[in-house]
Design a protein around this motif. Structure first.
Motif, PDB file in Angstrom:
ATOM      1  N   ASN A 196      12.891  54.535-134.635  1.00 22.12           N
ATOM      2  CA  ASN A 196      12.916  55.446-135.785  1.00 22.12           C
ATOM      3  C   ASN A 196      14.167  55.211-136.632  1.00 22.12           C
ATOM      4  O   ASN A 196      14.089  55.082-137.857  1.00 22.12           O
ATOM      5  CB  ASN A 196      12.877  56.899-135.295  1.00 22.12           C
ATOM      6  CG  ASN A 196      12.996  57.900-136.435  1.00 22.12           C
ATOM      7  OD1 ASN A 196      12.140  57.963-137.301  1.00 22.12           O
ATOM      8  ND2 ASN A 196      14.074  58.668-136.444  1.00 22.12           N
ATOM      9  N   TYR A 197      15.306  55.156-135.972  1.00 24.97           N
ATOM     10  CA  TYR A 197      16.570  54.995-136.694  1.00 24.97           C
ATOM     11  C   TYR A 197      16.664  53.616-137.354  1.00 24.97           C
ATOM     12  O   TYR A 197      17.053  53.504-138.522  1.00 24.97           O
ATOM     13  CB  TYR A 197      17.741  55.196-135.738  1.00 24.97           C
ATOM     14  CG  TYR A 197      19.083  55.251-136.433  1.00 24.97           C
ATOM     15  CD1 TYR A 197      19.493  56.401-137.104  1.00 24.97           C
ATOM     16  CD2 TYR A 197      19.937  54.151-136.421  1.00 24.97           C
ATOM     17  CE1 TYR A 197      20.712  56.458-137.749  1.00 24.97           C
ATOM     18  CE2 TYR A 197      21.160  54.197-137.055  1.00 24.97           C
ATOM     19  CZ  TYR A 197      21.548  55.355-137.721  1.00 24.97           C
ATOM     20  OH  TYR A 197      22.759  55.401-138.356  1.00 24.97           O
ATOM     21  N   THR A 245      16.583  53.044-141.294  1.00 21.77           N
ATOM     22  CA  THR A 245      17.788  52.446-141.869  1.00 21.77           C
ATOM     23  C   THR A 245      17.466  51.148-142.595  1.00 21.77           C
ATOM     24  O   THR A 245      17.879  50.948-143.742  1.00 21.77           O
ATOM     25  CB  THR A 245      18.845  52.193-140.777  1.00 21.77           C
ATOM     26  OG1 THR A 245      19.132  53.417-140.105  1.00 21.77           O
ATOM     27  CG2 THR A 245      20.132  51.646-141.391  1.00 21.77           C
ATOM     28  N   LEU A 246      16.715  50.261-141.928  1.00 20.34           N
ATOM     29  CA  LEU A 246      16.394  48.968-142.534  1.00 20.34           C
ATOM     30  C   LEU A 246      15.543  49.131-143.780  1.00 20.34           C
ATOM     31  O   LEU A 246      15.800  48.512-144.814  1.00 20.34           O
ATOM     32  CB  LEU A 246      15.685  48.068-141.514  1.00 20.34           C
ATOM     33  CG  LEU A 246      16.546  47.484-140.393  1.00 20.34           C
ATOM     34  CD1 LEU A 246      15.689  46.663-139.441  1.00 20.34           C
ATOM     35  CD2 LEU A 246      17.664  46.616-140.960  1.00 20.34           C
ATOM     36  N   LEU A 291      17.235  63.318-143.999  1.00 19.26           N
ATOM     37  CA  LEU A 291      16.229  63.636-142.988  1.00 19.26           C
ATOM     38  C   LEU A 291      16.254  62.696-141.789  1.00 19.26           C
ATOM     39  O   LEU A 291      16.183  63.145-140.636  1.00 19.26           O
ATOM     40  CB  LEU A 291      14.830  63.594-143.616  1.00 19.26           C
ATOM     41  CG  LEU A 291      14.272  64.885-144.209  1.00 19.26           C
ATOM     42  CD1 LEU A 291      12.964  64.625-144.922  1.00 19.26           C
ATOM     43  CD2 LEU A 291      14.096  65.952-143.140  1.00 19.26           C
ATOM     44  N   TYR A 292      16.352  61.384-142.025  1.00 20.32           N
ATOM     45  CA  TYR A 292      16.056  60.434-140.956  1.00 20.32           C
ATOM     46  C   TYR A 292      17.178  59.479-140.566  1.00 20.32           C
ATOM     47  O   TYR A 292      17.133  58.925-139.476  1.00 20.32           O
ATOM     48  CB  TYR A 292      14.811  59.612-141.334  1.00 20.32           C
ATOM     49  CG  TYR A 292      13.596  60.473-141.543  1.00 20.32           C
ATOM     50  CD1 TYR A 292      13.017  61.150-140.481  1.00 20.32           C
ATOM     51  CD2 TYR A 292      13.046  60.650-142.805  1.00 20.32           C
ATOM     52  CE1 TYR A 292      11.916  61.969-140.659  1.00 20.32           C
ATOM     53  CE2 TYR A 292      11.944  61.471-142.998  1.00 20.32           C
ATOM     54  CZ  TYR A 292      11.379  62.117-141.920  1.00 20.32           C
ATOM     55  OH  TYR A 292      10.302  62.949-142.111  1.00 20.32           O
ATOM     56  N   MET A 293      18.158  59.288-141.416  1.00 18.61           N
ATOM     57  CA  MET A 293      19.198  58.317-141.073  1.00 18.61           C
ATOM     58  C   MET A 293      20.359  58.998-140.348  1.00 18.61           C
ATOM     59  O   MET A 293      21.501  59.003-140.797  1.00 18.61           O
ATOM     60  CB  MET A 293      19.674  57.591-142.335  1.00 18.61           C
ATOM     61  CG  MET A 293      18.627  56.682-142.925  1.00 18.61           C
ATOM     62  SD  MET A 293      19.187  55.803-144.396  1.00 18.61           S
ATOM     63  CE  MET A 293      20.499  54.814-143.710  1.00 18.61           C
ATOM     64  N   ARG A 294      20.027  59.598-139.195  1.00 18.82           N
ATOM     65  CA  ARG A 294      21.019  60.283-138.358  1.00 18.82           C
ATOM     66  C   ARG A 294      20.423  60.467-136.966  1.00 18.82           C
ATOM     67  O   ARG A 294      19.200  60.392-136.789  1.00 18.82           O
ATOM     68  CB  ARG A 294      21.379  61.641-138.951  1.00 18.82           C
ATOM     69  CG  ARG A 294      20.172  62.527-139.164  1.00 18.82           C
ATOM     70  CD  ARG A 294      20.565  63.839-139.784  1.00 18.82           C
ATOM     71  NE  ARG A 294      19.404  64.625-140.131  1.00 18.82           N
ATOM     72  CZ  ARG A 294      18.666  65.309-139.260  1.00 18.82           C
ATOM     73  NH1 ARG A 294      19.001  65.302-137.993  1.00 18.82           N
ATOM     74  NH2 ARG A 294      17.617  65.996-139.652  1.00 18.82           N
TER      75      ARG A 294
END
Length: 314
Positions: free
Chosen positions: A199-200, A204-205, A258-261
């Motif tokens: 997910n990360y 990120t990519l 939301l998602y990059m953590r």
């Protein structure tokens, strides 16, 4: 609200926006109105571009597909949310939950890819205008749009498969108003490390690669605009990018928050807020962002209204 603790999850319970019974109907009305505005605004752009031959250019073809993505994204989530609010039956089957998550992730990927393609279109139009017709030909545009959807719908498959294989025994209550990956990982009693890493890394990519491509495009665009001698010319060139740049900033800020953590920093209230920004606010604002200062869209809208007016007066 009670929660189940069985190992095999056949269904989940969606937390929703609010658990206060008195607020369910007012929230239902609010989101129904918002959903109708999203549908009307994006459908107007879609049909306007389809019907007006003057708008059959790459820029407006990409905008038309952005409208399709916005409609698909909200229609994947809001009708189900409206049903939950109206009936207060917040149960969702396991298969339906995984399906909703897959389409949510796919549509998000498609939107990121499409905004990247739109940045490339603006780069060619401003930095290499003499080769624009060749580089952004109909075949080239069709190929780019096909790539957006193919990559967008292929990207989340592995992620959804891994998530579907997890065991959910902690609880079946999803602390969100739709099936999202991070709240689901919180419910698993098996090791979620691989899914979290995927997910990360993917977020990120995908986000950084598309953001870097957009950033590079705008570095060249700004550099070219600054070389234009007349202030009117600079303003006109920048105005063609302002709408796209506004959409990019809003979308990327939301995705990053939301998602990059790490999932350990998950916060129910904050994540619901940012999810609402992405699912509701962005599709609601996009028709306004791309039409309010777009003279061609406004002219086409006025022309269409003049054509329709005689039929309405009969």
């Amino acid at each position: 609200m009670t929660t189940e603790h069985t190992e095999n999850a056949s269904e989940f319970t969606i937390q929703g926006i609010s658990e206060t019974p008195e607020l369910q109907i007012p929230i239902f009305v609010l989101f129904l109105v918002i959903y109708l505005f999203i549908l009307i605004g994006n459908l107007v752009i879609f049909f306007l571009i389809s019907l007006d031959s003057d708008l059959h250019t790459p820029m407006y073809k990409f905008l038309q597909n952005l409208s399709i993505i916005d409609i698909a994204g909200t229609s994947n989530i809001l009708p189900t949310l409206l049903h939950f609010l109206l009936t207060q039956q917040n149960k969702m089957s396991f298969l339906r939950c995984m399906t909703q998550m897959y389409f949510y992730m796919s549509i998000t990927c498609c939107e990121l890819y499409l905004l990247t393609v739109m940045a490339y279109d603006r780069y060619v139009a401003i930095c290499d205008p003499f080769h624009y017709i060749h580089r952004m030909s109909k075949n080239h545009c069709d190929w780019l749009i096909s790539a957006v959807y193919i990559l967008g719908f292929l990207e989340p498959i592995g992620h959804v498969v891994l998530t579907s294989k997890l065991s959910y025994c902690k609880s079946h209550l999803i602390n969100q108003f739709f099936c999202d990956v991070i709240p689901l990982l919180k419910l698993s009693c098996t090791d979620t490390f691989n899914v979290e890493i995927l997910n990360y890394v993917e977020a990120t990519l995908l986000t950084l690669s598309s953001f870097l491509l957009i950033l590079i495009s705008y570095i060249y665009i700004v550099s070219t605009i600054l070389k234009i001698q007349s202030s009117d010319g600079r303003q006109k060139a920048f105005s063609t990018c302002a709408s796209h740049l506004t959409s990019v900033i809003i979308l990327y800020m939301t995705i990053i928050c939301l998602y990059m953590r790490p999932t350990t920093s998950y916060s129910l209230g904050r994540d619901k807020f940012f999810s609402l920004l992405y699912i509701v606010l962005i599709p609601l604002l996009n028709p306004l962002i791309y039409t309010l200062k777009n003279k061609q869209i406004i002219f086409a809208l006025n022309k269409l209204s003049q054509q329709v007016k005689p039929f309405c007066l009969r």
